[in-house]
Design an enzyme around this catalytic site. Sequence first.
Site, short mmCIF file in Angstrom:
data_model
loop_
_atom_site.label_atom_id
_atom_site.label_comp_id
_atom_site.label_asym_id
_atom_site.label_seq_id
_atom_site.Cartn_x
_atom_site.Cartn_y
_atom_site.Cartn_z
N ALA A 172 0.74 -1.19 0.09
CA ALA A 172 -0.21 0.02 -0.06
C ALA A 172 1.05 1.24 0.11
CB ALA A 172 -0.79 -0.27 1.26
N GLY B 204 0.54 -5.03 0.32
CA GLY B 204 -0.63 -5.21 -0.60
C GLY B 204 -0.15 -5.84 -1.95
N GLU C 213 -0.33 -9.53 -1.35
CA GLU C 213 -1.70 -9.64 -1.25
C GLU C 213 -2.60 -9.53 -2.63
OE1 GLU C 213 -2.72 -6.74 1.85
OE2 GLU C 213 -3.15 -8.14 2.96
N GLU D 287 3.65 -5.18 7.27
CA GLU D 287 2.79 -4.47 7.94
C GLU D 287 2.89 -4.24 9.55
OE1 GLU D 287 1.73 -6.82 5.97
OE2 GLU D 287 0.51 -5.92 4.38
N1 COA Z 1 4.49 3.28 0.03
C1 COA Z 1 4.83 4.59 -0.39
N2 COA Z 1 6.00 4.74 -0.94
C2 COA Z 1 7.11 3.77 -0.95
C3 COA Z 1 6.61 2.55 -0.65
C4 COA Z 1 5.54 2.15 -0.02
N3 COA Z 1 4.88 0.87 0.27
N4 COA Z 1 7.54 1.60 -0.70
C5 COA Z 1 8.76 2.31 -1.44
N5 COA Z 1 8.26 3.70 -1.60
C6 COA Z 1 8.94 4.77 -2.06
C7 COA Z 1 9.96 5.29 -0.96
O1 COA Z 1 9.38 6.18 -0.10
C8 COA Z 1 10.82 5.98 -2.02
O2 COA Z 1 10.20 7.16 -2.31
P1 COA Z 1 11.16 8.55 -2.40
O3 COA Z 1 12.36 8.22 -3.64
O4 COA Z 1 10.28 9.79 -3.01
O5 COA Z 1 11.82 8.84 -1.18
C9 COA Z 1 10.83 5.10 -3.26
O6 COA Z 1 9.69 4.49 -3.23
C10 COA Z 1 11.91 4.26 -3.44
O7 COA Z 1 11.96 3.49 -2.26
P2 COA Z 1 13.55 3.01 -1.46
O8 COA Z 1 13.11 2.60 -0.20
O9 COA Z 1 14.33 4.15 -1.64
O10 COA Z 1 13.95 1.86 -2.56
P3 COA Z 1 14.56 0.36 -2.35
O11 COA Z 1 14.55 -0.25 -3.59
O12 COA Z 1 15.83 0.68 -1.62
O13 COA Z 1 13.72 -0.41 -1.33
C11 COA Z 1 11.72 -1.29 -0.46
C12 COA Z 1 12.43 -0.78 -1.60
C13 COA Z 1 10.55 -1.85 -1.13
C14 COA Z 1 12.12 -2.53 0.16
C15 COA Z 1 11.26 -0.28 0.60
O14 COA Z 1 11.13 1.14 -0.12
C16 COA Z 1 10.20 -0.54 1.53
O15 COA Z 1 10.53 -1.32 2.74
N6 COA Z 1 9.07 -0.15 1.34
C17 COA Z 1 7.93 -0.49 2.16
C18 COA Z 1 7.51 -1.77 2.12
C19 COA Z 1 6.30 -1.75 3.06
O16 COA Z 1 6.42 -1.50 4.40
N7 COA Z 1 5.12 -2.40 2.36
C20 COA Z 1 3.71 -2.66 3.14
C21 COA Z 1 3.02 -1.44 3.41
S1 COA Z 1 1.50 -1.68 3.99
#
Ligand code: COA
Length: 261
Positions: free
Chosen positions: A68, A112, A115, A135
Amino acid sequence: MTQTYETLLLEKRDRVAIITINRPDKRNALNIQTRQEGAAVLEELRDDPDVGVVVFTGAGDRAFVAGADIAEFSGRTSITQRDVMMGRSLFTAVDSFPKPVIAMINGFCLGGGCELALACDIRIASENAQFGQPEINLGIIPGGGGTQRLTRLVGEGKAMEMILTGQFIDAKTAHAIGLVNYVVPADQLQVKTMEIAQHISRKSPIALQLAKEAVKIASRSNLDEGLRREVDLFALCFSTEDKDEGVSAFLERRDPVFKGR
Ligand code: COA
């Protein structure tokens, strides 16, 4: 008429439609617009007789869907969140879609995103994909079916571990626990997915719809009820031209040509 979408790309190859979630800068995170457009594109494809199978994937080489859009969570009240979730759900739209849906998982498949993949019928992952229900790290729990579909697919122990720890697992592990059907090198992901999608797309659309419905009943009812419903759906196939064509083609030693009638 094909609509235009801001957060998705839609491509059709033969009888396969590929929906690419197109927010690579945000790792294809699902914001409200993406969910709405995802449900809308499925609505469009549902009635398209030229589309037999749908594939979901993510843009870029980093993520399928990283969950999400967390930015939308801040400041949101429980009532607003409930309203959002009670609206047209992308996960339900995929789950109840009358044609097979395949997840082509090209990177992070989290929250998500996991999911969404779970709501699909078949999951094919690249070797660099990572899976998780993180989450818990945000002080929340999966809300798009993760606690239910993941548990049904991989069993309570593995689902519990993923959901309680929030830790990611790699594609090989996801395959070992039955979360994905295939793991292939990244450069083979499209080829493998399209091979399976094209193969399925040549089957009778009615039989595919009824087969999907019957399999879904298995995890939603008891065995007696499921077996009864299976007989009904099996018998329903006997009202179709496709059944006559399939049987005739076998007896005449030729390939069937199904018309979806
Ligand atoms: N929601 C909103 N933005 C997200 C996102 C999410 N679920 N996942 C990644 N992004 C955004 C980051 O905020 C970042 O934005 P910015 O460049 O404006 O700062 C961009 O995507 C790149 O993310 P980054 O973390 O720098 O990339 P990465 O490739 O090193 O890492 C992930 C990727 C997916 C491991 C890491 O972003 C992450 O843990 N995301 C959240 C995952 C999560 O908790 N999902 C469940 C949500 S309920």
